[in-house]
Structure formats: C-alpha cells, structure tokens
Design an enzyme around this catalytic site. Structure first.
Site, PDB file in Angstrom:
ATOM      1  N   ALA A 110       0.864  -1.169   0.000  1.00  0.00           N
ATOM      2  CA  ALA A 110       0.000   0.000   0.000  1.00  0.00           C
ATOM      3  C   ALA A 110       0.909   1.229   0.000  1.00  0.00           C
ATOM      4  CB  ALA A 110      -0.890  -0.015   1.234  1.00  0.00           C
TER       5      ALA A 110
ATOM      6  N   GLY B  86       0.617  -4.949   0.979  1.00  0.00           N
ATOM      7  CA  GLY B  86      -0.610  -5.025   0.186  1.00  0.00           C
ATOM      8  C   GLY B  86      -0.410  -5.755  -1.140  1.00  0.00           C
TER       9      GLY B  86
ATOM     10  N   GLU C  57      -0.766  -9.304  -0.293  1.00  0.00           N
ATOM     11  CA  GLU C  57      -2.181  -9.508   0.037  1.00  0.00           C
ATOM     12  C   GLU C  57      -3.046  -9.547  -1.226  1.00  0.00           C
ATOM     13  OE1 GLU C  57      -1.678  -6.279   2.945  1.00  0.00           O
ATOM     14  OE2 GLU C  57      -2.850  -7.503   4.320  1.00  0.00           O
TER      15      GLU C  57
ATOM     16  N   GLU D  36       4.702  -5.020   7.306  1.00  0.00           N
ATOM     17  CA  GLU D  36       3.927  -3.958   7.972  1.00  0.00           C
ATOM     18  C   GLU D  36       4.360  -3.658   9.399  1.00  0.00           C
ATOM     19  OE1 GLU D  36       2.569  -6.293   6.029  1.00  0.00           O
ATOM     20  OE2 GLU D  36       0.941  -5.459   4.842  1.00  0.00           O
TER      21      GLU D  36
HETATM   22  N1  CO8 Z   1       4.568   3.139  -0.854  1.00  0.00           N
HETATM   23  C1  CO8 Z   1       4.974   4.296  -1.410  1.00  0.00           C
HETATM   24  N2  CO8 Z   1       6.079   4.421  -2.175  1.00  0.00           N
HETATM   25  C2  CO8 Z   1       6.807   3.323  -2.384  1.00  0.00           C
HETATM   26  C3  CO8 Z   1       6.457   2.078  -1.837  1.00  0.00           C
HETATM   27  C4  CO8 Z   1       5.275   2.008  -1.038  1.00  0.00           C
HETATM   28  N3  CO8 Z   1       4.824   0.861  -0.506  1.00  0.00           N
HETATM   29  N4  CO8 Z   1       7.385   1.176  -2.210  1.00  0.00           N
HETATM   30  C5  CO8 Z   1       8.263   1.825  -2.970  1.00  0.00           C
HETATM   31  N5  CO8 Z   1       7.938   3.113  -3.078  1.00  0.00           N
HETATM   32  C6  CO8 Z   1       8.646   4.176  -3.807  1.00  0.00           C
HETATM   33  C7  CO8 Z   1       9.886   4.613  -3.073  1.00  0.00           C
HETATM   34  O1  CO8 Z   1       9.566   5.545  -2.063  1.00  0.00           O
HETATM   35  C8  CO8 Z   1      10.694   5.215  -4.204  1.00  0.00           C
HETATM   36  O2  CO8 Z   1      10.194   6.495  -4.478  1.00  0.00           O
HETATM   37  P1  CO8 Z   1      11.221   7.717  -4.795  1.00  0.00           P
HETATM   38  O3  CO8 Z   1      11.920   7.287  -6.072  1.00  0.00           O
HETATM   39  O4  CO8 Z   1      10.322   8.878  -4.968  1.00  0.00           O
HETATM   40  O5  CO8 Z   1      12.155   7.780  -3.652  1.00  0.00           O
HETATM   41  C9  CO8 Z   1      10.348   4.329  -5.378  1.00  0.00           C
HETATM   42  O6  CO8 Z   1       9.129   3.654  -5.036  1.00  0.00           O
HETATM   43  C10 CO8 Z   1      11.398   3.290  -5.668  1.00  0.00           C
HETATM   44  O7  CO8 Z   1      11.647   2.593  -4.465  1.00  0.00           O
HETATM   45  P2  CO8 Z   1      13.123   2.372  -3.880  1.00  0.00           P
HETATM   46  O8  CO8 Z   1      14.039   3.464  -4.310  1.00  0.00           O
HETATM   47  O9  CO8 Z   1      12.981   2.123  -2.416  1.00  0.00           O
HETATM   48  O10 CO8 Z   1      13.537   1.027  -4.664  1.00  0.00           O
HETATM   49  P3  CO8 Z   1      14.509  -0.120  -4.123  1.00  0.00           P
HETATM   50  O11 CO8 Z   1      14.716  -1.050  -5.268  1.00  0.00           O
HETATM   51  O12 CO8 Z   1      15.689   0.450  -3.443  1.00  0.00           O
HETATM   52  O13 CO8 Z   1      13.650  -0.883  -2.988  1.00  0.00           O
HETATM   53  C11 CO8 Z   1      11.677  -1.920  -2.095  1.00  0.00           C
HETATM   54  C12 CO8 Z   1      12.474  -1.552  -3.361  1.00  0.00           C
HETATM   55  C13 CO8 Z   1      12.447  -2.970  -1.285  1.00  0.00           C
HETATM   56  C14 CO8 Z   1      10.346  -2.503  -2.558  1.00  0.00           C
HETATM   57  C15 CO8 Z   1      11.478  -0.654  -1.221  1.00  0.00           C
HETATM   58  O14 CO8 Z   1      10.946   0.352  -2.060  1.00  0.00           O
HETATM   59  C16 CO8 Z   1      10.541  -0.851  -0.088  1.00  0.00           C
HETATM   60  O15 CO8 Z   1      10.921  -1.409   0.933  1.00  0.00           O
HETATM   61  N6  CO8 Z   1       9.272  -0.390  -0.250  1.00  0.00           N
HETATM   62  C17 CO8 Z   1       8.281  -0.478   0.801  1.00  0.00           C
HETATM   63  C18 CO8 Z   1       7.790  -1.885   0.944  1.00  0.00           C
HETATM   64  C19 CO8 Z   1       6.768  -1.963   2.055  1.00  0.00           C
HETATM   65  O16 CO8 Z   1       7.068  -1.706   3.206  1.00  0.00           O
HETATM   66  N7  CO8 Z   1       5.529  -2.330   1.688  1.00  0.00           N
HETATM   67  C20 CO8 Z   1       4.456  -2.456   2.645  1.00  0.00           C
HETATM   68  C21 CO8 Z   1       3.739  -1.165   2.752  1.00  0.00           C
HETATM   69  S1  CO8 Z   1       2.523  -1.199   4.015  1.00  0.00           S
HETATM   70  C22 CO8 Z   1       1.270  -2.082   3.351  1.00  0.00           C
HETATM   71  O17 CO8 Z   1       1.315  -2.578   2.253  1.00  0.00           O
HETATM   72  C23 CO8 Z   1       0.091  -2.222   4.215  1.00  0.00           C
HETATM   73  C24 CO8 Z   1      -1.070  -2.936   3.555  1.00  0.00           C
HETATM   74  C25 CO8 Z   1      -2.259  -2.886   4.453  1.00  0.00           C
HETATM   75  C26 CO8 Z   1      -2.765  -1.468   4.552  1.00  0.00           C
HETATM   76  C27 CO8 Z   1      -3.749  -1.324   5.623  1.00  0.00           C
HETATM   77  C28 CO8 Z   1      -4.288   0.093   5.656  1.00  0.00           C
HETATM   78  C29 CO8 Z   1      -4.539   0.604   7.023  1.00  0.00           C
END
Ligand code: CO8
Length: 268
Positions: free
Chosen positions: A74, A119, A122, A142
């Site tokens: 998400a 997400g 999920e 999460e």
């Molecule tokens: N949300 C927003 N932006 C994201 C997300 C995300 N989940 N994942 C990646 N991005 C963005 C990064 O911020 C980055 O943006 P920018 O270029 O502007 O800095 C761009 O995508 C590229 O990402 P990275 O530079 O980080 O790329 P890497 O190859 O270095 O890393 C990863 C890739 C490992 C996927 C890393 O981006 C990461 O860890 N992302 C977050 C993963 C995460 O924690 N996902 C879970 C999110 S929480 C969730 O899903 C909850 C679901 C239930 C919701 C319930 C609601 C209440």
C-alpha cells in the site's frame, strides 16, 4: 471508455492497463514511480474494473508494470498521517476490493513479476493462483512500519501457508524469495522472468477450454467450503454438483466425450 483489442468496451483508467485476448484479460497495475504501490485511487480503479468486468472474459491475469515489482505494498506516503478512523477506512477499501477479486466468477491468476510486499502480497493472495518470476520477493513488512497487514493478510496468509510460517513472516517482516515461496506453497510455480507471462497465458488457456459454469461452480465450492464444517461443505458441493446437470455445457461435455470429439462449450 475505450475499445480494447478484442472489441470489448473497457473503462479508461489512469493506473490500470487492460488487454483482452481470446477470453483472457491481462490487468497490469501501473504506477511505476512507486513500484506500483497501491493508493486509494488505484484501489478504486481496481474495484471499478471488477464491478464492470466484461461477461466474455473467462480468466483474469493480474500483474505489475515494469521489470522489478508486482506491487510494493500500500502507498506509505498516503498512509503516513492517517488517524485511526481513516486507517480503518483505507484498510476497508483495500479489503473490500480484494474480496471482490477473490469472489469473481472467473479464475484469477496473479503473475507476480517482482516485489509482492505488504498489500502486494495480500493482493496476490486474493487471487486464486499465484505464479511468479525468479526475481519475485514476498513479504508482509507492515509491523516494521507500525501497522499490521490490513488488506486481509493476517487472514489469508495463515490459510495459505499455515499459521506457524504466517506468524514468522508477519512478526519478523522478513521478505522471502521465489524458491522459498514455492517451498511453503505460497506460489504454484516459479519461472524465469521472461517466461512468466507466457506461463500465465498457457495456464489461462487451459482454463478457457473448460466448461465456464463448471469452473465457476468449482471456484464457489472451494472458496465457500474452506470456512464450513465437513457436513456443510459436502452438502454444499452436492448441491452445486446437481446444478451442473442443469447446464447445456454438461450435456455437451459428456456427449463430446462419448462421441470422441472435442467439446464446444457455450457458457450455458
Ligand atoms: N509506498 C509508497 N512508495 C513506495 C512504496 C510504497 N509501498 N514502495 C516503494 N515506493 C517508492 C519509493 O519511495 C521510491 O520512491 P522515490 O523514487 O520517490 O524515492 C520508489 O518507489 C522506488 O523505491 P526504492 O528506491 O525504495 O527502490 P529499491 O529497489 O531500493 O527498494 C523496495 C524496493 C524494497 C520494494 C522498497 O521500495 C521498499 O521497501 N518499499 C516499501 C515496501 C513496504 O514496506 N511495503 C508495505 C507497505 S505497508 C502495506 O502494504 C500495508 C497494507 C495494508 C494497509 C492497511 C491500511 C490501514
């Protein structure tokens, strides 16, 4: 509105690419700047797509845009400042959309082409079947963000891989690779990334050759029976089995077998 390449009318979306060919629809989630992270606009588009899915579509394949990510979760930037009520509303939106996908009348294959985190994992779990590329990574990170899997991940992960492994993944937030996802039964198969979509299409084509109403009833049985006790589950299957004999496709399928010819199903 727009017309896709099989002359189906489809809605015009900002974050979804839709391609329909021979009854198989490929839906690509496309927000490449955030690795296809799901914000509420994308979730609403997904819900709208499912609500208006063309009746001629027999199988849906869901994948992510680009080489690197299926869905990276998400959208954290959208969630960062939510209060409790807003968090609940956002979670409900995702959960409702995923449930619509899970209960679609047709098989849904997740072709996981990279990160399937939070997400994203999920969403894949709401699909009937998951296959993935060899660069895929799955996880529920999460708790490292101070939240729990809120798009029904605590419910579906334990169902798919068992409670012990689900708890380990969720409590540690660790990401697992494709081979580990295969080992624990989270995915059915792993392919070199350039072969993933062909493999998804091949599986979808096999499903398309089957009697559509029978496939739909089988899906309804498997989904419903999981949460029923044995007697209720067996009774439900029996009812649905009987219903198959009310279809023309059952007559066609058995007649074709007995006459040693290929069945021609009409979804009737
Ligand atoms: N949300 C927003 N932006 C994201 C997300 C995300 N989940 N994942 C990646 N991005 C963005 C990064 O911020 C980055 O943006 P920018 O270029 O502007 O800095 C761009 O995508 C590229 O990402 P990275 O530079 O980080 O790329 P890497 O190859 O270095 O890393 C990863 C890739 C490992 C996927 C890393 O981006 C990461 O860890 N992302 C977050 C993963 C995460 O924690 N996902 C879970 C999110 S929480 C969730 O899903 C909850 C679901 C239930 C919701 C319930 C609601 C209440």
């Amino acid at each position: 509105m727009q017309i896709d390449n099989s002359n189906c009318i489809v809605m015009d979306y900002n974050f979804l690419k839709i391609n329909t060919e021979g009854g198989i629809c490929t839906l690509t989630i496309s927000a490449p700047k955030s690795l296809n992270a799901l914000n509420s606009a994308i979730l609403k588009e997904l819900g709208d797509f499912v609500d208006h899915i063309n009746k001629d579509i027999r199988v849906l394949i869901i994948t992510g845009d680009g080489e690197k990510s299926f869905v990276a979760g998400a959208d954290i930037s959208e969630m960062a400042n939510l209060n409790a009520a807003e968090g609940e509303t956002f979670g409900r939106l995702g959960a409702q959309v995923f449930r619509k996908i899970e209960t679609l009348d047709i098989p849904v294959i997740a072709a996981v082409n990279g990160f399937a985190l939070g997400g994203g994992c999920e969403l894949a779990m709401a699909c009937d079947i998951r296959i993935c590329s060899d660069n895929a990574k799955f996880g529920q990170p999460e708790v490292g963000l101070g939240i729990i899997p809120g798009f029904s991940g605590t419910y579906r992960l334990a169902k798919l891989v068992g409670m012990g492994y689900a708890k380990e993944m969720i409590y540690t937030g660790k990401a697992i690779r494709a081979d580990e996802a295969l080992r624990i039964g989270l995915v059915n198969a792993v392919y070199p990334k350039e072969e993933l979509m062909t493999a998804a299409m091949t599986m979808a084509q096999k499903m398309c050759a089957m009697a559509p109403i029978a496939v739909k009833y089988a899906k309804q049985c498997i989904n419903a029976e999981y949460d029923l006790d044995a007697d209720a589950a067996i009774a439900f299957e029996n009812k649905m089995f009987g219903q198959c004999f009310a279809t023309k496709d059952q007559k066609e399928g058995m007649n074709a077998f007995l006459n040693k010819r290929q069945a021609e199903f009409r979804n009737e």
